[in-house]
Scaffold this motif. Structure first.
Motif, mmCIF file in Angstrom:
data_model
loop_
_atom_site.group_PDB
_atom_site.id
_atom_site.type_symbol
_atom_site.label_atom_id
_atom_site.label_comp_id
_atom_site.label_asym_id
_atom_site.label_seq_id
_atom_site.Cartn_x
_atom_site.Cartn_y
_atom_site.Cartn_z
ATOM 1 N N GLU A 1 0.845 -1.193 0.000
ATOM 2 C CA GLU A 1 0.000 0.000 0.000
ATOM 3 C C GLU A 1 0.887 1.251 0.000
ATOM 4 N N GLU A 2 0.292 2.392 -0.347
ATOM 5 C CA GLU A 2 1.078 3.620 -0.457
ATOM 6 C C GLU A 2 0.723 4.661 0.596
ATOM 7 N N GLY A 3 -0.048 4.281 1.614
ATOM 8 C CA GLY A 3 -0.503 5.252 2.591
ATOM 9 C C GLY A 3 0.612 6.021 3.262
ATOM 10 N N ILE A 4 1.676 5.339 3.675
ATOM 11 C CA ILE A 4 2.773 6.012 4.370
ATOM 12 C C ILE A 4 3.493 6.966 3.416
ATOM 13 N N ARG A 5 3.701 6.536 2.191
ATOM 14 C CA ARG A 5 4.344 7.416 1.219
ATOM 15 C C ARG A 5 3.475 8.646 0.941
ATOM 16 N N GLN A 6 2.171 8.458 0.881
ATOM 17 C CA GLN A 6 1.261 9.590 0.668
ATOM 18 C C GLN A 6 1.345 10.568 1.834
ATOM 19 N N ILE A 7 1.365 10.055 3.050
ATOM 20 C CA ILE A 7 1.491 10.910 4.228
ATOM 21 C C ILE A 7 2.800 11.695 4.169
ATOM 22 N N LYS A 8 3.878 11.024 3.831
ATOM 23 C CA LYS A 8 5.179 11.699 3.758
ATOM 24 C C LYS A 8 5.193 12.796 2.692
ATOM 25 N N ALA A 9 4.541 12.544 1.565
ATOM 26 C CA ALA A 9 4.488 13.563 0.517
ATOM 27 C C ALA A 9 3.689 14.781 0.994
ATOM 28 N N ILE A 10 2.562 14.548 1.663
ATOM 29 C CA ILE A 10 1.756 15.653 2.187
ATOM 30 C C ILE A 10 2.546 16.430 3.239
ATOM 31 N N LEU A 11 3.421 15.761 3.959
ATOM 32 C CA LEU A 11 4.290 16.430 4.929
ATOM 33 C C LEU A 11 5.430 17.190 4.261
ATOM 34 N N GLY A 12 5.611 16.990 2.959
ATOM 35 C CA GLY A 12 6.644 17.712 2.231
ATOM 36 C C GLY A 12 7.958 16.983 2.088
ATOM 37 N N LEU A 13 7.973 15.682 2.397
ATOM 38 C CA LEU A 13 9.217 14.934 2.338
ATOM 39 C C LEU A 13 9.533 14.416 0.937
ATOM 40 N N GLU A 14 8.560 14.396 0.036
ATOM 41 C CA GLU A 14 8.788 14.009 -1.345
ATOM 42 C C GLU A 14 7.592 14.438 -2.181
ATOM 43 N N GLU A 15 7.692 14.272 -3.481
ATOM 44 C CA GLU A 15 6.570 14.452 -4.395
ATOM 45 C C GLU A 15 6.464 13.215 -5.270
ATOM 46 N N PHE A 16 5.236 12.783 -5.528
ATOM 47 C CA PHE A 16 5.076 11.675 -6.455
ATOM 48 C C PHE A 16 3.650 11.654 -6.966
ATOM 49 N N VAL A 17 3.437 10.863 -8.014
ATOM 50 C CA VAL A 17 2.126 10.726 -8.641
ATOM 51 C C VAL A 17 1.635 9.303 -8.446
ATOM 52 N N THR A 18 0.364 9.169 -8.045
ATOM 53 C CA THR A 18 -0.246 7.846 -7.909
ATOM 54 C C THR A 18 -1.750 7.978 -8.099
ATOM 55 N N ASN A 19 -2.426 6.848 -8.252
ATOM 56 C CA ASN A 19 -3.871 6.866 -8.496
ATOM 57 C C ASN A 19 -4.646 6.945 -7.185
ATOM 58 N N VAL A 20 -5.651 7.820 -7.151
ATOM 59 C CA VAL A 20 -6.531 7.949 -5.992
ATOM 60 C C VAL A 20 -7.943 8.293 -6.457
ATOM 61 N N ASN A 21 -8.870 8.229 -5.522
ATOM 62 C CA ASN A 21 -10.273 8.543 -5.785
ATOM 63 C C ASN A 21 -10.598 9.909 -5.190
#
Length: 458
Positions: A336-356
């Motif tokens: 799953e990508e939940g942790i990576r999504q949280i980190k991106a929202i915190l500003g630790l990275e940027e990435f593209v993934t599929n969401v609803n």
């Protein structure tokens, strides 16, 4: 939250459905494997004991030397308590029990309607939605009052309607729905490259795709590896495995050999990007789900609810063993990508993934506000949908029927309107029976879930 040396400490994460014996353990493992974020996870569940058990399991896990971060698990007694001062909210609940789901999935079989999953569309998905929407109304109202600035990640099905309800009740909410079905299609394309080209060790996120559709009925009109367009290769792959299917014979109730996916490609020319069990339920009944023999021909499976009950019993035993220290959570990435999504929202990275997310024009031609699935750019305090373009008319005709039905279901649930709900019921492509039978089935299914429909005239 405190930002320190490229790490983020003191994150407050609220988990609604925190007594889960699957998703919660996956979350624990993913948090333990990540070195950049730490904080507190507050667990809330109507099954308070299950949440308390997970508190013990989680705190034991983070005492292990292998844990790369520092998280503390707590139990909250109410939505108000769990949402207080939270930064992120994860929602992963079972709406009702497996007794209600047994009716959702198996009651229609008496009328010749078969469902391979029964949690998103079809008669089972509709009735599940009717009992889930009131729960999400309560959750959305609580987030609006107690955590209006928090980011909300939904994992519960029916994904589209759960996410849509959050926005209907609290339009300013910062919520998105996550599903791993597209990931499986990226992995299939990586396997295709090995099968046809001998290219090994491709990670799924190296397969770049344009995603468009709705949850569990998602499509790709672009797919590339490095500078290679994968569509010509996929056409050869489909031709090679169309009759036999790809991969091993079905090993469990969740696997398939991709024949539904291959057939949809031949029909429509785009890559259907969900598992066959889900895809089949969005199509006319006689295509793939006419009866169990036809399901076997297409090489996927009907997942019986009795299996889910047995799986729950096994997880209860595992929970007891984890608490006693007789077993340990295996530390491996969940996928799953939940942790990576949280980190991106915190500003630790940027990435593209599929969401609803609600449609803001990312899919041209579908109603504004309806929840659709496309790629989105995750960055600091931002989730922006990526414009995916218009669907081909023939695919849009299939999808739009479900989108409009979902809007009808939402309205029926909010207004406790049985007649409106029935109109959505008979508009579903799996409910291909006469009106008298349909009404009888509908009434039976509502009766079986009436505990979760207060105020309805059943």
């Amino acid at each position: 939250m405190k930002f320190l040396e490229n790490k983020v400490n003191d994150i407050n994460l609220a988990y609604i459905g925190g007594g889960s014996r699957g998703w919660a353990w996956n979350l624990m493992g993913d948090l333990a494997l990540d070195e950049e974020i730490s904080g507190t996870v507050s667990l809330y569940d109507i099954d308070h004991k299950a949440a308390a058990d997970n508190k013990k399991i989680g705190n034991q896990l983070f005492k292990r030397e292998e844990a790369k971060s520092d998280w503390t698990f707590e139990v909250s007694d109410s939505l108000k308590d769990v949402l207080k001062d939270t930064d992120f909210v994860i929602i992963s609940i079972l709406p009702g029990t497996f007794e209600e789901m047994e009716s959702d999935v198996h009651a229609p079989e008496e009328y010749g309607i078969y469902q391979s999953v029964g949690d998103s569309v079809g008669p089972g998905g509709l009735v599940r939605a009717l009992r889930t929407i009131p729960m999400y109304v309560e959750i959305a109202e609580a987030i609006k009052e107690f955590a209006p600035e928090a980011w909300v990640i939904n994992y519960t099905n029916p994904m589209s309607l759960c996410t849509r309800t959050l926005y209907e009740i609290f339009p300013e909410i910062k919520a998105f729905g996550c599903c791993h079905e597209v990931f499986g299609t990226q992995e299939l394309l990586a396997e295709m490259l090995y099968d046809l080209e001998g290219i090994k060790n491709i990670q799924r996120d190296e397969i770049k795709v344009n995603v468009k559709g709705i949850n569990h009925f998602t499509w790709l009109d672009q797919a590339a590896y490095q500078d290679k367009d994968l569509f010509p290769l996929y056409e050869k792959f489909v031709d090679k495995y169309y009759e036999t299917g790809f991969g091993e014979e079905n090993e469990d109730y969740f696997s398939s050999q991709e024949r539904v996916k291959f057939d949809l490609f031949k029909r429509y020319g785009l890559i259907a990007a969900a598992g066959d069990r889900h895809l089949a339920e969005f199509c006319p009944k006689n295509w793939y789900l006419k009866n169990p023999d036809q399901v076997e021909k297409w090489k996927f499976a009907l997942t019986p609810v009795n299996w889910r009950k047995n799986d729950k019993a096994e997880k209860l035993e595992k929970s007891r063993a984890l608490i006693k220290g007789e077993e340990e959570i295996e530390l491996k990435a969940s996928g799953e990508e939940g942790i990576r999504q949280i980190k991106a929202i915190l500003g630790l990275e940027e990435f593209v993934t599929n969401v609803n997310l609600p449609n803001q024009g990312q899919i041209k031609g579908l109603p504004e506000g309806a929840v659709v699935e496309t790629n989105a750019l995750f960055s600091r305090n931002s989730v922006k949908p990526v414009t995916a373009g218009k669907l081909p008319d023939n695919i849009q005709a299939l999808i739009e029927r479900h989108v409009l039905n979902q809007e009808t279901i939402l309205k029926a649930a909010l207004n406790k309107d049985k007649q409106l709900a029935f109109s959505a019921f008979i508009n579903d492509p799996l409910v291909d029976i006469d009106l008298e039978q349909a009404e009888k089935l509908f009434n039976e299914m509502l009766k079986n879930t009436e505990e979760y429909l207060p105020g309805w005239e059943i």
